[in-house]
Design a protein around this motif. Structure first.
Motif, PDB file in Angstrom:
ATOM      1  N   LEU A   1       0.839  -1.194   0.000  1.00 58.23           N
ATOM      2  CA  LEU A   1       0.000   0.000   0.000  1.00 58.23           C
ATOM      3  C   LEU A   1       0.875   1.246   0.000  1.00 58.23           C
ATOM      4  CD1 LEU A   1      -2.599  -1.225   2.648  1.00 58.23           C
ATOM      5  CD2 LEU A   1      -2.872  -1.164   0.159  1.00 58.23           C
ATOM      6  N   PRO A   2       0.327   2.400  -0.373  1.00 64.83           N
ATOM      7  CA  PRO A   2       1.127   3.627  -0.409  1.00 64.83           C
ATOM      8  C   PRO A   2       1.827   3.957   0.918  1.00 64.83           C
ATOM      9  CG  PRO A   2      -0.961   3.984  -1.515  1.00 64.83           C
ATOM     10  CD  PRO A   2      -1.029   2.622  -0.885  1.00 64.83           C
ATOM     11  N   ASP A   3       1.237   3.558   2.039  1.00 63.57           N
ATOM     12  CA  ASP A   3       1.850   3.856   3.342  1.00 63.57           C
ATOM     13  C   ASP A   3       2.866   2.804   3.785  1.00 63.57           C
ATOM     14  OD1 ASP A   3       0.281   1.718   4.120  1.00 63.57           O
ATOM     15  OD2 ASP A   3      -0.974   2.857   5.505  1.00 63.57           O
ATOM     16  N   GLY A   4       3.148   1.806   2.926  1.00 56.68           N
ATOM     17  CA  GLY A   4       4.152   0.798   3.233  1.00 56.68           C
ATOM     18  C   GLY A   4       3.607  -0.484   3.838  1.00 56.68           C
ATOM     19  N   ARG A   5       2.356  -0.486   4.285  1.00 59.84           N
ATOM     20  CA  ARG A   5       1.764  -1.718   4.805  1.00 59.84           C
ATOM     21  C   ARG A   5       1.494  -2.677   3.649  1.00 59.84           C
ATOM     22  NH1 ARG A   5      -3.482  -0.599   7.099  1.00 59.84           N
ATOM     23  NH2 ARG A   5      -3.487   1.046   5.556  1.00 59.84           N
ATOM     24  N   MET A   6       1.287  -3.945   3.992  1.00 58.22           N
ATOM     25  CA  MET A   6       1.016  -4.970   2.990  1.00 58.22           C
ATOM     26  C   MET A   6      -0.442  -5.399   3.085  1.00 58.22           C
ATOM     27  SD  MET A   6       3.842  -5.370   1.449  1.00 58.22           S
ATOM     28  CE  MET A   6       5.178  -4.258   1.851  1.00 58.22           C
ATOM     29  N   ARG A   7      -1.136  -5.387   1.958  1.00 56.85           N
ATOM     30  CA  ARG A   7      -2.508  -5.904   1.901  1.00 56.85           C
ATOM     31  C   ARG A   7      -2.438  -7.330   1.382  1.00 56.85           C
ATOM     32  NH1 ARG A   7      -6.746  -2.291  -0.398  1.00 56.85           N
ATOM     33  NH2 ARG A   7      -6.909  -1.762   1.800  1.00 56.85           N
ATOM     34  N   CYS A   8      -2.909  -8.255   2.197  1.00 56.76           N
ATOM     35  CA  CYS A   8      -2.924  -9.669   1.853  1.00 56.76           C
ATOM     36  C   CYS A   8      -4.351 -10.056   1.505  1.00 56.76           C
ATOM     37  CB  CYS A   8      -2.434 -10.509   3.024  1.00 56.76           C
ATOM     38  SG  CYS A   8      -0.792 -10.042   3.604  1.00 56.76           S
ATOM     39  N   SER A   9      -4.577 -10.458   0.274  1.00 54.20           N
ATOM     40  CA  SER A   9      -5.896 -10.897  -0.180  1.00 54.20           C
ATOM     41  C   SER A   9      -5.877 -12.410  -0.314  1.00 54.20           C
ATOM     42  CB  SER A   9      -6.239 -10.271  -1.529  1.00 54.20           C
ATOM     43  OG  SER A   9      -6.348  -8.877  -1.408  1.00 54.20           O
ATOM     44  N   ILE A  10      -6.851 -13.050   0.325  1.00 53.63           N
ATOM     45  CA  ILE A  10      -6.924 -14.506   0.352  1.00 53.63           C
ATOM     46  C   ILE A  10      -8.200 -14.960  -0.344  1.00 53.63           C
ATOM     47  CG2 ILE A  10      -7.091 -16.540   1.864  1.00 53.63           C
ATOM     48  CD1 ILE A  10      -4.480 -15.226   2.298  1.00 53.63           C
ATOM     49  N   ARG A  11      -8.089 -16.005  -1.147  1.00 51.58           N
ATOM     50  CA  ARG A  11      -9.236 -16.665  -1.751  1.00 51.58           C
ATOM     51  C   ARG A  11      -9.116 -18.143  -1.394  1.00 51.58           C
ATOM     52  NH1 ARG A  11      -9.808 -12.108  -1.842  1.00 51.58           N
ATOM     53  NH2 ARG A  11     -10.478 -10.730  -3.504  1.00 51.58           N
ATOM     54  N   THR A  12     -10.233 -18.742  -1.021  1.00 48.16           N
ATOM     55  CA  THR A  12     -10.197 -20.144  -0.616  1.00 48.16           C
ATOM     56  C   THR A  12     -11.244 -20.951  -1.364  1.00 48.16           C
ATOM     57  OG1 THR A  12     -11.715 -19.741   1.230  1.00 48.16           O
ATOM     58  CG2 THR A  12      -9.349 -19.612   1.707  1.00 48.16           C
ATOM     59  N   ASN A  13     -11.115 -22.252  -1.238  1.00 47.49           N
ATOM     60  CA  ASN A  13     -11.998 -23.193  -1.882  1.00 47.49           C
ATOM     61  C   ASN A  13     -12.484 -24.178  -0.825  1.00 47.49           C
ATOM     62  OD1 ASN A  13     -13.309 -24.553  -3.905  1.00 47.49           O
ATOM     63  ND2 ASN A  13     -11.464 -25.042  -5.068  1.00 47.49           N
ATOM     64  N   GLY A  14     -13.572 -24.847  -1.073  1.00 49.28           N
ATOM     65  CA  GLY A  14     -14.052 -25.877  -0.153  1.00 49.28           C
ATOM     66  C   GLY A  14     -14.492 -25.317   1.183  1.00 49.28           C
ATOM     67  N   ASN A  15     -14.092 -25.995   2.252  1.00 46.09           N
ATOM     68  CA  ASN A  15     -14.505 -25.618   3.597  1.00 46.09           C
ATOM     69  C   ASN A  15     -13.500 -24.734   4.328  1.00 46.09           C
ATOM     70  OD1 ASN A  15     -16.940 -27.085   3.494  1.00 46.09           O
ATOM     71  ND2 ASN A  15     -15.819 -28.977   3.877  1.00 46.09           N
ATOM     72  N   ILE A  16     -12.505 -24.231   3.648  1.00 44.78           N
ATOM     73  CA  ILE A  16     -11.501 -23.382   4.288  1.00 44.78           C
ATOM     74  C   ILE A  16     -11.980 -21.933   4.251  1.00 44.78           C
ATOM     75  CG2 ILE A  16      -9.114 -22.588   4.223  1.00 44.78           C
ATOM     76  CD1 ILE A  16      -8.423 -25.301   2.932  1.00 44.78           C
ATOM     77  N   SER A  17     -11.973 -21.283   5.414  1.00 44.33           N
ATOM     78  CA  SER A  17     -12.495 -19.928   5.547  1.00 44.33           C
ATOM     79  C   SER A  17     -11.399 -18.866   5.394  1.00 44.33           C
ATOM     80  CB  SER A  17     -13.170 -19.760   6.909  1.00 44.33           C
ATOM     81  OG  SER A  17     -13.512 -18.415   7.127  1.00 44.33           O
ATOM     82  N   ALA A  18     -11.482 -18.106   4.315  1.00 42.78           N
ATOM     83  CA  ALA A  18     -10.575 -16.963   4.126  1.00 42.78           C
ATOM     84  C   ALA A  18     -10.820 -15.934   5.229  1.00 42.78           C
ATOM     85  CB  ALA A  18     -10.787 -16.334   2.759  1.00 42.78           C
ATOM     86  N   ASP A  19     -12.071 -15.784   5.620  1.00 39.32           N
ATOM     87  CA  ASP A  19     -12.439 -14.848   6.676  1.00 39.32           C
ATOM     88  C   ASP A  19     -11.718 -15.196   7.978  1.00 39.32           C
ATOM     89  OD1 ASP A  19     -14.191 -12.708   7.842  1.00 39.32           O
ATOM     90  OD2 ASP A  19     -14.979 -14.421   8.975  1.00 39.32           O
ATOM     91  N   ALA A  20     -11.738 -16.466   8.377  1.00 40.12           N
ATOM     92  CA  ALA A  20     -11.085 -16.882   9.620  1.00 40.12           C
ATOM     93  C   ALA A  20      -9.577 -16.662   9.548  1.00 40.12           C
ATOM     94  CB  ALA A  20     -11.396 -18.349   9.909  1.00 40.12           C
ATOM     95  N   ILE A  21      -8.984 -16.960   8.419  1.00 43.67           N
ATOM     96  CA  ILE A  21      -7.535 -16.762   8.261  1.00 43.67           C
ATOM     97  C   ILE A  21      -7.190 -15.292   8.443  1.00 43.67           C
ATOM     98  CG2 ILE A  21      -5.628 -16.839   6.594  1.00 43.67           C
ATOM     99  CD1 ILE A  21      -7.034 -19.368   5.409  1.00 43.67           C
ATOM    100  N   CYS A  22      -7.925 -14.411   7.771  1.00 43.14           N
ATOM    101  CA  CYS A  22      -7.621 -12.979   7.837  1.00 43.14           C
ATOM    102  C   CYS A  22      -7.983 -12.370   9.187  1.00 43.14           C
ATOM    103  CB  CYS A  22      -8.323 -12.249   6.696  1.00 43.14           C
ATOM    104  SG  CYS A  22      -7.567 -12.635   5.097  1.00 43.14           S
ATOM    105  N   ARG A  23      -8.990 -12.915   9.852  1.00 44.69           N
ATOM    106  CA  ARG A  23      -9.349 -12.409  11.185  1.00 44.69           C
ATOM    107  C   ARG A  23      -8.206 -12.586  12.174  1.00 44.69           C
ATOM    108  NH1 ARG A  23     -14.378 -10.648  12.125  1.00 44.69           N
ATOM    109  NH2 ARG A  23     -15.941 -11.152  10.558  1.00 44.69           N
ATOM    110  N   GLU A  24      -7.400 -13.610  11.986  1.00 51.96           N
ATOM    111  CA  GLU A  24      -6.248 -13.809  12.868  1.00 51.96           C
ATOM    112  C   GLU A  24      -5.242 -12.663  12.749  1.00 51.96           C
ATOM    113  OE1 GLU A  24      -4.349 -17.506  13.388  1.00 51.96           O
ATOM    114  OE2 GLU A  24      -6.192 -18.675  13.057  1.00 51.96           O
ATOM    115  N   HIS A  25      -5.377 -11.873  11.699  1.00 51.09           N
ATOM    116  CA  HIS A  25      -4.463 -10.748  11.478  1.00 51.09           C
ATOM    117  C   HIS A  25      -5.213  -9.421  11.414  1.00 51.09           C
ATOM    118  CE1 HIS A  25      -1.154 -13.516  10.868  1.00 51.09           C
ATOM    119  NE2 HIS A  25      -1.988 -14.252  10.141  1.00 51.09           N
ATOM    120  N   GLY A  26      -6.402  -9.372  12.008  1.00 49.38           N
ATOM    121  CA  GLY A  26      -7.148  -8.125  12.104  1.00 49.38           C
ATOM    122  C   GLY A  26      -8.002  -7.779  10.904  1.00 49.38           C
ATOM    123  N   GLY A  27      -8.180  -8.701   9.998  1.00 52.13           N
ATOM    124  CA  GLY A  27      -8.988  -8.436   8.808  1.00 52.13           C
ATOM    125  C   GLY A  27     -10.201  -9.332   8.761  1.00 52.13           C
ATOM    126  N   GLY A  28     -10.605  -9.687   7.571  1.00 48.43           N
ATOM    127  CA  GLY A  28     -11.758 -10.555   7.370  1.00 48.43           C
ATOM    128  C   GLY A  28     -12.627 -10.019   6.262  1.00 48.43           C
TER     129      GLY A  28
END
Length: 147
Positions: A85-112
């Motif tokens: 990002l312009p401020d130097g932070r990293m935006r991590c975008s996750i896409r999942t398949n099946g029963n794996i939750s991208a939301d749960a993965i990103c929530r562990e790092h303050g996102g979702g």
């Protein structure tokens, strides 16, 4: 992390199979670049398929004619992109398949966001962000495999 075209070419030689995933509501740029990459990978002997959530609009289907899709045997369960990002932070975008939750993965790092599509932002460099996210999504992938 910037790499040269030569470094990218060397990395693409490592694997024998590639799955190129295009974004939702694909436009001409998206379809053209995805299928051009597939065609080039196939020209150097790689197996390749191009997939996406939405079908290819009829107006862009002519761009897919020269690419024979290979059937790949290994499913993709988790895909990730990291963008600075312009401020130097990293935006991590996750896409999942099946029963794996991208939301749960990103929530562990303050996102979702959504079950199969989520993001988070990390105040670190790209290498560290990749390592952090890989450690997190490996837990979810291993849990899914054990089911």
């Amino acid at each position: 992390m910037d790499i040269s075209l030569q470094e990218l070419a060397e990395k693409l030689k490592v694997s024998d199979e590639y799955r190129i995933v295009y974004h939702i509501r694909p436009d001409g740029d998206c379809i053209g670049s995805a299928f051009a990459l597939a065609l080039e990978l196939q020209s150097i002997g790689k197996k390749c398929e191009v997939v996406g959530q939405d079908s290819i609009p009829r107006i862009h289907q002519y761009m897919t004619d020269q690419v024979a899709m290979d059937i790949l045997k290994n499913p993709v369960w988790i895909g990730m992109t990291i963008r600075e990002l312009p401020d130097g932070r990293m935006r991590c975008s996750i896409r999942t398949n099946g029963n794996i939750s991208a939301d749960a993965i990103c929530r562990e790092h303050g996102g979702g966001e959504h079950f199969h599509a989520a993001c988070c932002e990390l105040s670190t460099d790209a290498r560290t962000a990749r390592k952090m996210m890989e450690e997190t999504y490996r837990k979810y992938l291993l849990a899914e495999i054990k089911k």
